[in-house]
Design an enzyme around this catalytic site. Structure first.
Site, PDB file in Angstrom:
ATOM      1  N   ASN A  33      10.256   4.641   2.118  1.00 17.55           N
ATOM      2  CA  ASN A  33       9.986   4.068   3.428  1.00 17.55           C
ATOM      3  C   ASN A  33      11.264   3.394   3.915  1.00 17.55           C
ATOM      4  OD1 ASN A  33       6.912   3.934   4.257  1.00 17.55           O
ATOM      5  ND2 ASN A  33       6.984   3.748   2.036  1.00 17.55           N
TER       6      ASN A  33
ATOM      7  N   HIS B  39      10.097   7.166   7.448  1.00 16.34           N
ATOM      8  CA  HIS B  39      10.609   7.221   6.079  1.00 16.34           C
ATOM      9  C   HIS B  39      12.098   7.566   6.143  1.00 16.34           C
ATOM     10  CE1 HIS B  39       6.900   7.253   3.384  1.00 16.34           C
ATOM     11  NE2 HIS B  39       6.471   6.946   4.593  1.00 16.34           N
TER      12      HIS B  39
ATOM     13  N   CYS C 125       5.044   9.252  -0.407  1.00 21.43           N
ATOM     14  CA  CYS C 125       3.673   9.748  -0.271  1.00 21.43           C
ATOM     15  C   CYS C 125       3.416  10.662  -1.455  1.00 21.43           C
ATOM     16  CB  CYS C 125       3.470  10.508   1.031  1.00 21.43           C
ATOM     17  SG  CYS C 125       1.835  11.268   1.163  1.00 21.43           S
TER      18      CYS C 125
ATOM     19  N   ARG D  37       0.844  -1.203   0.000  1.00 21.88           N
ATOM     20  CA  ARG D  37       0.000   0.000   0.000  1.00 21.88           C
ATOM     21  C   ARG D  37       0.882   1.258   0.000  1.00 21.88           C
ATOM     22  NH1 ARG D  37      -1.078   4.879   1.615  1.00 21.88           N
ATOM     23  NH2 ARG D  37      -0.355   4.265   3.691  1.00 21.88           N
ATOM     24  N   ASP D  38       1.467   1.593   1.136  1.00 24.64           N
ATOM     25  CA  ASP D  38       2.253   2.833   1.217  1.00 24.64           C
ATOM     26  C   ASP D  38       3.384   2.799   0.188  1.00 24.64           C
ATOM     27  OD1 ASP D  38       2.666   5.353   2.339  1.00 24.64           O
ATOM     28  OD2 ASP D  38       4.111   4.620   3.799  1.00 24.64           O
TER      29      ASP D  38
ATOM     30  N   HIS E 272       6.279   4.742  12.301  1.00 21.94           N
ATOM     31  CA  HIS E 272       6.319   4.653  10.828  1.00 21.94           C
ATOM     32  C   HIS E 272       7.327   5.696  10.336  1.00 21.94           C
ATOM     33  CE1 HIS E 272       4.098   4.245   6.841  1.00 21.94           C
ATOM     34  NE2 HIS E 272       4.745   5.368   6.643  1.00 21.94           N
TER      35      HIS E 272
HETATM   36 ZN    ZN Z   1       4.555   6.314   4.857  1.00 24.90          ZN
END
Ligand code: ZN
Length: 319
Positions: free
Chosen positions: A265, A225, A256, A29-30, A223
């Site tokens: 990420n 990056h 993003c 997803r991300d 989370h």
């Molecule tokens: Zn992210």
């Protein structure tokens, strides 16, 4: 013999059961959402299958937000319909409103993840809503997901910095965490969406949020990056502060699409190498992750930024 001993994780040498660190794999997803490549539904399903086979038990597999806003994630229902469903593997899906939760439930998601952005300008661009509106939407999302017996977590995006407003006041994030915890999610995650945080700031913000939420509340999750190469250091700082759940993305794919230059990420295999050598058990097969990174690069038709997939794990015989 020295080499043989050296590549055994310290946790095993100690003869103690290693403490677990849980990795939430966000590449499907991300990661893919921000990658220039457009994978087919079948390729996305195979990615999830491979991640699951490598030992992942929490996989962010879909996003049930507006397909017009995020066209790359428009096939979330089809991806969820095609992924394997072994016991013990939890699939999470993003949802920003109750319609998204309905789609997540219909698709068989195990977990719903909401996102609230900590800065007003980024919130408008990312969520098309003010922070206050997003908090209210999260409450509705959380309650709808709880009513459907799904696990719930919420991510505070741009918790350390905003691409438009710069530094984010930690006090704003702490207040926001308290508001988002009110409907009783399982987890609250702090996200360094644009990769500006450093270990001291990470330690301070997690400590402040933990202090405000108190015991018995949601678990904390991080989370990061790796935009400025600080993600692994930030994870180590968060581990020192007691955080045991981390998002990462195979190969380090992703960013993003709404945050300029927020590339990368933190790579899953880099995190796994580090935490396992620190004595934690991530429950993942590093060799399988490295092999899957190679496969993913072929699908994306470009290299990925992670380093452990290039260097390999601990060197030596049978490593
Ligand atoms: Zn992210």
């Amino acid at each position: 013999m020295a080499l043989e001993a050296a590549k055994i994780p310290r946790s095993m040498l100690d003869g103690h059961m290693a403490e677990s660190i849980q990795i939430v794999e966000v590449a499907p997803r991300d990661g893919l959402q921000a990658d220039p490549a457009d994978l087919t539904t079948a390729q996305k399903i195979e990615l999830v299958e491979r991640l699951s086979a490598a030992g992942h038990t929490r996989i962010e597999a879909a996003s049930f937000v507006s397909p017009a806003a995020v066209p790359k994630m428009a096939d979330g229902d089809a991806v969820m319909a095609g992924v394997p469903r072994p016991d013990g593997v939890s699939y999470s899906a993003l949802a920003f409103n109750t319609r998204g939760v309905e789609r997540a439930v219909a698709a068989g998601a195990d977990e719903v993840t909401g996102v609230v952005v900590a800065s007003e300008t980024f919130s408008q661009k990312n969520q098309n809503a003010s922070i206050a509106e997003s908090v209210e939407r999260w409450r509705q999302v959380c309650e709808a997901a709880q009513a459907a017996d799904l696990r719930t977590s919420v991510i505070i995006a741009a918790a350390f910095g905003c691409p438009f407003e710069g530094r984010v006041d930690p006090g704003v994030v702490v207040d926001l965490a308290e508001q988002l915890a009110e409907p009783g999610p399982v987890e609250v995650a702090l996200a360094d969406t644009i990769g500006v945080a450093v270990p001291t700031g990470v330690a301070a913000l997690f400590a402040s949020v933990a202090d405000r939420l108190g015991t018995g509340g949601p678990q904390l999750r991080a989370h990061f990056h790796n935009t400025r190469n600080t993600a692994l250091a930030n994870i180590a700082a968060a581990i020192d502060g007691g955080v045991r759940t981390f998002d990462s993305s195979l190969g380090g794919v992703g960013g993003c699409p709404f945050a300029p230059r927020a590339t990368g990420n933190v790579p899953t295999e880099d995190v796994v190498y580090m935490v396992e050598e620190m004595g934690f058990d991530a429950g993942l097969d590093l060799d399988a992750l490295i092999a899957t990174t190679g496969w993913l690069e072929e699908q994306l038709q470009h290299p990925t930024p992670g380093l452990v997939a290039k260097a390999g794990g601990w060197p030596g015989a049978n490593a």
